[in-house]
Scaffold this motif. Structure first.
Motif, mmCIF file in Angstrom:
data_model
loop_
_atom_site.group_PDB
_atom_site.id
_atom_site.type_symbol
_atom_site.label_atom_id
_atom_site.label_comp_id
_atom_site.label_asym_id
_atom_site.label_seq_id
_atom_site.Cartn_x
_atom_site.Cartn_y
_atom_site.Cartn_z
ATOM 1 N N THR A 84 6.194 -2.895 -6.346
ATOM 2 C CA THR A 84 6.598 -3.046 -4.946
ATOM 3 C C THR A 84 6.527 -4.510 -4.539
ATOM 4 O OG1 THR A 84 5.753 -0.849 -4.479
ATOM 5 C CG2 THR A 84 6.122 -2.277 -2.599
ATOM 6 N N ARG A 85 5.451 -5.168 -4.921
ATOM 7 C CA ARG A 85 5.295 -6.587 -4.562
ATOM 8 C C ARG A 85 6.361 -7.436 -5.236
ATOM 9 N NH1 ARG A 85 -0.383 -8.763 -5.795
ATOM 10 N NH2 ARG A 85 0.462 -8.868 -7.889
ATOM 11 N N LEU A 86 6.661 -7.134 -6.493
ATOM 12 C CA LEU A 86 7.708 -7.873 -7.206
ATOM 13 C C LEU A 86 9.068 -7.642 -6.555
ATOM 14 C CD1 LEU A 86 8.255 -9.663 -9.691
ATOM 15 C CD2 LEU A 86 8.685 -7.579 -10.971
ATOM 16 N N ALA A 87 9.337 -6.399 -6.147
ATOM 17 C CA ALA A 87 10.608 -6.075 -5.490
ATOM 18 C C ALA A 87 10.730 -6.809 -4.157
ATOM 19 C CB ALA A 87 10.720 -4.570 -5.291
ATOM 20 N N ARG A 88 9.628 -6.837 -3.370
ATOM 21 C CA ARG A 88 9.671 -7.538 -2.074
ATOM 22 C C ARG A 88 9.914 -9.030 -2.269
ATOM 23 N NH1 ARG A 88 5.165 -4.265 -0.174
ATOM 24 N NH2 ARG A 88 3.814 -5.971 -0.829
ATOM 25 N N ASP A 132 0.458 -13.449 -10.817
ATOM 26 C CA ASP A 132 -0.309 -12.558 -9.934
ATOM 27 C C ASP A 132 -0.502 -11.188 -10.571
ATOM 28 O OD1 ASP A 132 -0.445 -14.567 -8.086
ATOM 29 O OD2 ASP A 132 1.118 -13.762 -6.771
ATOM 30 N N LEU A 133 0.551 -10.668 -11.204
ATOM 31 C CA LEU A 133 0.454 -9.351 -11.842
ATOM 32 C C LEU A 133 -0.530 -9.372 -13.002
ATOM 33 C CD1 LEU A 133 4.223 -8.368 -11.764
ATOM 34 C CD2 LEU A 133 2.373 -7.154 -10.598
ATOM 35 N N ARG A 134 -0.558 -10.459 -13.756
ATOM 36 C CA ARG A 134 -1.529 -10.565 -14.857
ATOM 37 C C ARG A 134 -2.960 -10.592 -14.315
ATOM 38 N NH1 ARG A 134 2.468 -13.574 -17.239
ATOM 39 N NH2 ARG A 134 3.190 -12.610 -19.152
ATOM 40 N N ARG A 135 -3.153 -11.332 -13.223
ATOM 41 C CA ARG A 135 -4.482 -11.392 -12.625
ATOM 42 C C ARG A 135 -4.890 -10.008 -12.101
ATOM 43 N NH1 ARG A 135 -3.586 -15.559 -9.865
ATOM 44 N NH2 ARG A 135 -2.896 -14.518 -7.973
ATOM 45 N N ASP A 136 -3.970 -9.310 -11.456
ATOM 46 C CA ASP A 136 -4.266 -7.963 -10.960
ATOM 47 C C ASP A 136 -4.563 -7.006 -12.102
ATOM 48 O OD1 ASP A 136 -3.851 -8.918 -8.442
ATOM 49 O OD2 ASP A 136 -1.900 -7.947 -8.156
ATOM 50 N N ARG A 137 -3.821 -7.120 -13.187
ATOM 51 C CA ARG A 137 -4.049 -6.243 -14.333
ATOM 52 C C ARG A 137 -5.416 -6.501 -14.946
ATOM 53 N NH1 ARG A 137 -2.707 -2.993 -18.272
ATOM 54 N NH2 ARG A 137 -2.784 -3.602 -20.442
ATOM 55 N N ALA A 138 -5.801 -7.776 -15.047
ATOM 56 C CA ALA A 138 -7.128 -8.091 -15.586
ATOM 57 C C ALA A 138 -8.219 -7.515 -14.691
ATOM 58 C CB ALA A 138 -7.288 -9.604 -15.720
ATOM 59 N N ALA A 139 -8.046 -7.612 -13.366
ATOM 60 C CA ALA A 139 -9.037 -7.043 -12.447
ATOM 61 C C ALA A 139 -9.080 -5.527 -12.564
ATOM 62 C CB ALA A 139 -8.701 -7.455 -11.012
#
Length: 199
Positions: free
Chosen positions: A121-125, A147-154
């Motif tokens: 959703t964030r990527l689409a926005r 950002d997605l890599r950081r979120d995935r690591a978290a």
């Protein structure tokens, strides 16, 4: 989980609880609770697909940025990256997005197809905003990939912590009753014996 398997598990759980407590009402209640809980649970296949999509999305954003830096139009970049990633959820959606953009669909509608993927959703926005405001789409994808890599690591770190808690839980469930039976019950029994002896 298929509805028949869910029904069988719910009936088995309800029958077990009913037999354990000797009550039909408890059994029926347990069966209903099992049914509701199992209805919300994702099947292993869906969980695997979501995990694969979560892992593929940052890679797809990097490939989209590279294609756009190479001079490809957004529709061609999405289509080419989608084809290179195969028919998996992210690749298939990117192919559809490329076709939609080529067919003249608004960017919000085309990129919105990433919305069902975790983080999509964030990527689409971001892609929609870049298309509408004329900002550099390649840089947007690069930032979103980071950002997605950081979120995935978290997310993975949180799952590891959760797993460690679940690993300790059986030990606690085994030792707590033993501690109560060996340490607390004799002390309480001795105290009660003294109280009754004094009466």
């Amino acid at each position: 989980m298929s509805p028949w398997l869910r029904l069988a598990a719910s009936l088995l759980g309800g029958a077990s609880m009913g037999a354990a407590f000797g009550s039909v009402a408890v059994g029926v209640g347990a069966a209903v609770v099992c049914w509701l809980l199992l209805r919300k649970a994702e099947s292993p296949r869906v969980r695997r697909e979501r995990a694969a999509a979560r892992a593929d999305l940052p890679f797809a954003a990097d490939l989209l940025a590279a294609a756009l830096h190479a001079g490809a139009a957004p529709d061609r970049a999405a289509y080419a990256v989608g084809r290179s990633m195969g028919a998996a959820s992210v690749g298939g959606r990117l192919v559809t997005i490329g076709r939609a953009l080529r067919g003249g669909a608004p960017p919000a509608v085309a990129w919105g197809q990433l919305g069902e993927i975790p983080g999509g959703t964030r990527l689409a926005r971001a892609a929609t905003r870049s298309a509408e405001h004329g900002t550099a789409l390649a840089q947007t994808f690069e930032k979103q990939a980071a950002d997605l890599r950081r979120d995935r690591a978290a997310f993975l770190e949180a799952r590891v912590r959760k797993t460690s808690v679940y690993a300790v839980l059986p030990v606690g469930l085994c030792f707590l009753p033993a501690f109560v039976l060996i340490g607390v019950v004799p002390v309480v029994a001795a105290l009660l014996g003294e109280v009754f002896a004094a009466l």
